[in-house]
Scaffold this active site. Structure first.
Site, PDB file in Angstrom:
ATOM      1  CG  LEU A 119      -1.932  -1.004   1.495  1.00 32.42           C
ATOM      2  CD1 LEU A 119      -2.429  -0.934   2.725  1.00 32.42           C
ATOM      3  CD2 LEU A 119      -3.055  -1.280   0.125  1.00 32.42           C
ATOM      4  CG  ASP A 120       0.252   4.129  -2.815  1.00 31.26           C
ATOM      5  OD1 ASP A 120       1.216   3.620  -3.358  1.00 31.26           O
ATOM      6  OD2 ASP A 120      -0.809   4.913  -3.496  1.00 31.26           O
ATOM      7  NE  ARG A 121       5.937   8.272   3.112  1.00 31.35           N
ATOM      8  CZ  ARG A 121       7.053   7.910   3.901  1.00 31.35           C
ATOM      9  NH1 ARG A 121       6.904   7.573   5.312  1.00 31.35           N
ATOM     10  NH2 ARG A 121       8.384   7.710   3.427  1.00 31.35           N
ATOM     11  NE  ARG A 225      -2.977   8.488  -4.840  1.00 34.74           N
ATOM     12  CZ  ARG A 225      -1.899   8.740  -4.397  1.00 34.74           C
ATOM     13  NH1 ARG A 225      -1.116   7.531  -4.158  1.00 34.74           N
ATOM     14  NH2 ARG A 225      -1.320   9.777  -4.488  1.00 34.74           N
TER      15      ARG A 225
END
Length: 287
Positions: A119-121, A225
């Protein structure tokens, strides 16, 4: 093979490892090997590399003391609810991450647990980790063949009133790390088809935002996104893609559902695991 090398050469970029495989500077059983090779007991890996190169790329990886919100754990897997502002894997500076914390917690384990999905930060939610090499291989295959369903909760700008099936081609600029979804791919541009299912849950009139349930049929970098941006509804807080109004992108990996797993993980077949929605997203459904 590539995962084994990544663990052994903790500081080496993947491009270096694959180049060494192509040039036969790293071989298996005295033969050229691909990164996708499944290793077996008794295989011999030979490195035709200088002592300096090996020392440079095998420097110890940092572990970090820190807590993890564990949803489920047994002898094979760990399922974690990742908070915002925490990497899944350490970056080039060996910074704090889910993996670094696992190294600290399981410092005495023969196999350091590894994260299977990323997952992204600033995306919260489920990170699936393996506690054994066999489990990591099975889980990687399940994800590759889409045997694990991944669902997300997102808060998007604007009003979305109907279920959507978003299609297109995913294109990523490696230098800027910015992705986009296009209908027509320019000749010579590398792209992959993407498919995202969107279901509205609740519209918030005060914030002009819609809470969505999103199911990924494919898994590409920044897919949710960029797909929402492509229809004019960026994620709240996603400043990289035109969102605003929050300190991070409002995206949460809320649920995974296992398909037919088989083997040592057969007991997970049809099992569902859910990660509690974080407070900063919950408020959008309460008004």
């Amino acid at each position: 093979m590539d995962k084994f090398l990544a663990r052994y050469f903790g500081a080496a970029p993947k491009t270096f490892l694959h180049k060494m495989l192509r040039k036969k500077n790293i071989v298996v059983n005295d033969k050229r090997a691909e990164g996708a090779l499944i290793l077996s007991d008794g295989d011999t890996i030979t490195l035709y590399l200088s002592d300096e190169t090996v020392a440079k790329f095998t420097k110890a990886r940092t572990s970090y003391a820190g807590t993890l919100d564990i949803i489920f754990e047994d002898e094979h897997i760990i399922i974690i609810n990742k908070p915002a502002n925490l990497l899944t894997q350490p970056d080039s500076t060996n910074s704090d991450s889910v993996t670094s914390r696992l190294r600290h917690i399981y410092a005495d384990a023969a196999f350091a647990p590894v994260a299977i999905n990323r997952l992204d930060r600033n995306t919260t939610g489920i990170v699936l980790c393996a506690k054994t090499l066999a489990a990591s291989q099975i889980l990687a295959k399940l994800i590759h063949y889409r045997k694990i369903e991944k669902n997300y909760i997102a808060i998007a700008h604007g009003k979305i009133t109907e279920n959507l099936l978003l299609e297109g081609h995913h294109v990523k600029d490696a230098k800027s790390n910015i992705s986009k979804i296009v209908k027509n791919v320019p000749r010579g541009t590398f792209s992959k088809e993407v498919l995202t299912k969107v279901k509205p849950i609740k519209y918030n009139t005060l914030t002009d935002t819609t809470m969505l349930k999103i199911k990924l049929e494919t898994g590409r970098s920044h897919q949710i996104r960029t797909h929402l941006v492509s229809i004019g509804h960026p994620l709240v807080g996603d400043t990289k893609y035109g969102g605003k109004g929050a300190k991070r992108q409002m995206l949460h990996a809320s649920e995974i559902v296992f398909g037919d797993t088989g083997g040592i993980l057969g007991y997970l077949t049809r099992k569902r695991f859910e990660a509690k929605l974080p407070e900063d997203m919950r408020k959008y459904s309460e008004k």
